[in-house]
Scaffold this active site. Structure first.
Site, short mmCIF file in Angstrom:
data_model
loop_
_atom_site.label_atom_id
_atom_site.label_comp_id
_atom_site.label_asym_id
_atom_site.label_seq_id
_atom_site.Cartn_x
_atom_site.Cartn_y
_atom_site.Cartn_z
N HIS A 191 21.83 -9.95 -6.73
CA HIS A 191 22.31 -9.36 -5.46
C HIS A 191 23.83 -9.46 -5.34
O HIS A 191 24.36 -9.51 -4.22
CB HIS A 191 21.65 -10.03 -4.25
N SER A 312 49.61 3.81 -10.42
CA SER A 312 49.49 4.68 -9.26
C SER A 312 50.82 5.40 -9.07
O SER A 312 51.88 4.85 -9.37
CB SER A 312 49.17 3.82 -8.03
N LYS A 318 50.09 -1.25 -8.90
CA LYS A 318 48.71 -0.95 -9.31
C LYS A 318 48.53 -0.82 -10.81
O LYS A 318 49.35 -0.26 -11.51
CB LYS A 318 48.24 0.36 -8.66
N GLU A 325 36.18 3.64 -14.75
CA GLU A 325 35.86 4.47 -13.58
C GLU A 325 35.44 5.88 -14.00
O GLU A 325 34.48 6.45 -13.47
CB GLU A 325 37.06 4.57 -12.64
#
Ligand code: ARG
Length: 498
Positions: A191, A312, A318, A325
């Site tokens: 979980h 970024s 970043k 992804e």
């Protein structure tokens, strides 16, 4: 004389007067731009509509199977010669012509024409241009229906091999990384909550297992791909005394297909392949999700090398895990292709229908996408850096050894349910006072059970917890080392299959 006008939409091809003549695609307008080099033109009184010609052509995408198409034709011509339908001069000329075409295609000099509709007709037309009348005899005893089914199977057989090679490369990278981390402790999750300590090597080997099943699935699928439809002709077979066993052998198929109607119509083998591909992509999306989480500042478990990340455009700090992804995103695309192929096949009556021309683009894109994703992962995994101190620290939070304490009490004679209750109380004290179980004093622990004695602290350590799980499939360093040794044998067996 009394023919009412047609009010239907712009694509209507009836001969009545149409009322919506303003539409760009109105048939009367299209009919004025007809072409004259129609395929099988003898049967037709008029040329194909120019838009329909484009709409029905597949050469833009099926030219990708040109080499497989040539391979199939070479075998077919050889067989026709063996049975006396072609002379050896004719069959030799066909072979010379096809080999030249193969070179033209490979060298990018072949001229593809939409007038010839698809890869099959383009190659046949060029062959006839090169060798004359013998070229026109190549299509004896076959149809594009069995030809295309054969081409796709040959193509897919090659694709499965390429994919399995990339899978193997990724499996090897995972096992190599796992071998460095049989002792690296991290929290295991259920979980997404800290559950019990595991080793990073053990976690990596879970990924390896998924890919093993993926490899098996592809090899199993290959058995059904590797059956030859050629000889089914349009749908009913052919009146020539063809030798399908010979053609199958020449093309490396395990056997000729058993039913001509089935052979030209079903694409279940492509569906099965795309299902296996979707499962691999689903697995890759799970790895990706974990890597994205782990690379975050909050987890900080792994560092993904800069070469696999981008920055970024606005936030200078970043470093985005783009590769995982994107792979996660692309898994949706491949599953979409699976659904497209299932829907393509659904409700099609026997035998071949033009619908099946729609099988290629989803299939090709599935192969391309999967190969790219596997390649990115196989290149990236060897460079993943585990942050061991951070993983260890995270395993110390969240009462990861609570089950070990319960098991300890069971070994001392308590029933598991009672042990569970006692440890639950200890965890509660820890939560209230901001301490882990190993930081509670012996007196405090003994409040929950008098069976607890000094040596309990060995049980409460992370090292003790993982070492105790020393069985087949367990997380103990020794068990993981054994799993890694077995995995290397599996990799050897897999590569022998390719
Ligand atoms: N381009 C066609 C396809 O991809 C080849 C088979 C055409 N057969 C036919 N009867 N029109 O399916």
């Amino acid at each position: 004389t009394n023919n009412p006008p047609c009010f239907s939409a712009s694509h209507c091809f009836c001969r009545r007067k149409h009322t919506f003549i303003l539409n760009r695609l109105h048939p009367y307008r299209l009919m004025s731009t007809v072409n004259s080099e129609k395929l099988s033109s003898a049967r037709f009184a008029e040329a194909t509509d120019a838009f329909v010609e484009k709409f029905t052509a597949s050469v833009a995408f099926d030219q990708r199977m040109a080499q497989q198409d040539i391979q199939g034709s070479l075998a077919h011509a050889k067989m026709l010669c063996e049975i006396g339908v072609l002379t050896s001069e004719e069959s030799d000329a066909i072979a010379v012509g096809l080999n030249q075409i193969s070179k033209e295609v490979a060298g990018g000099t072949f001229t593809w024409s939409i007038k010839q509709e698809d890869v099959h007709m383009n190659i046949e037309a060029r062959l006839t241009q090169l060798i004359g009348i013998a070229g026109k005899k190549l299509h004896t005893g076959r149809s594009r229906n069995d030809q295309v089914a054969t081409d796709i199977r040959l193509y897919l057989r090659d694709a499965i091999k390429a994919i399995c090679l990339e899978l193997l490369r990724l499996q090897t990278a995972i096992v190599d990384l796992a071998a460095q981390h049989t002792q690296t402790i991290m929290p295991g999750f259920t979980h997404l909550q800290v559950a019990q300590p595991v080793t990073f090597g053990h976690h990596l080997m879970a990924w390896f297992e998924m890919l093993c099943r993926d490899f098996d699935r592809l090899q199993d699928c290959r058995k059904r791909v590797n059956i030859m439809p050629l000889g089914a002709a349009a749908l009913a077979g052919t009146s020539y005394p063809i030798n399908r066993h010979l053609t199958a052998e020449l093309l490396g198929f395990s056997k000729p297909s058993a039913n001509s109607l089935d052979s030209v119509s079903d694409r279940d083998f492509a569906i099965e392949f795309t299902a296996a591909a979707s499962t691999i992509m689903m697995h890759l999306s799970r790895f990706s999700e974990e890597l994205v989480l782990w690379a975050s500042a909050q987890f900080n478990f792994v560092d993904i090398p800069d070469a696999f990340c981008t920055g970024s455009s606005i936030m200078p700090q970043k470093k985005n895990p783009d590769v995982p992804e994107l792979v996660r995103g692309k898994s949706g695309r491949v599953t979409g292709h699976l659904i497209a192929l299932l829907m393509l096949m659904k409700s099609q009556p026997l035998a071949y229908n033009k619908d099946n021309q729609e099988d290629k683009e989803p299939l090709f894109d599935t192969v391309d996408t999967l190969l790219d994703c596997l390649r990115a992962y196989a290149d990236m995994v060897p460079y993943l850096q585990a942050n061991k101190p951070r993983m260890y620290q995270a395993a110390q939070q969240g009462f990861a050894t609570a089950t070990d304490l319960a098991d300890y009490l069971v070994r001392k004679g308590l029933a598991f349910r009672d042990a569970h209750e006692a440890v639950g109380q200890a965890v509660r004290l820890g939560l209230e006072t901001g301490r882990d179980l190993s930081q509670l004093a012996l007196d405090e622990l003994r409040n929950f059970s008098l069976l607890i004695t000094e040596e309990v602290y060995q049980v409460l350590t992370l090292e003790g917890s993982i070492a105790a799980r020393n069985h087949v499939g367990g997380t103990a360093p020794e068990a993981v080392a054994k799993a890694i040794a077995d995995a290397r044998t599996t990799i050897g067996d897999e590569s022998n299959l390719l």
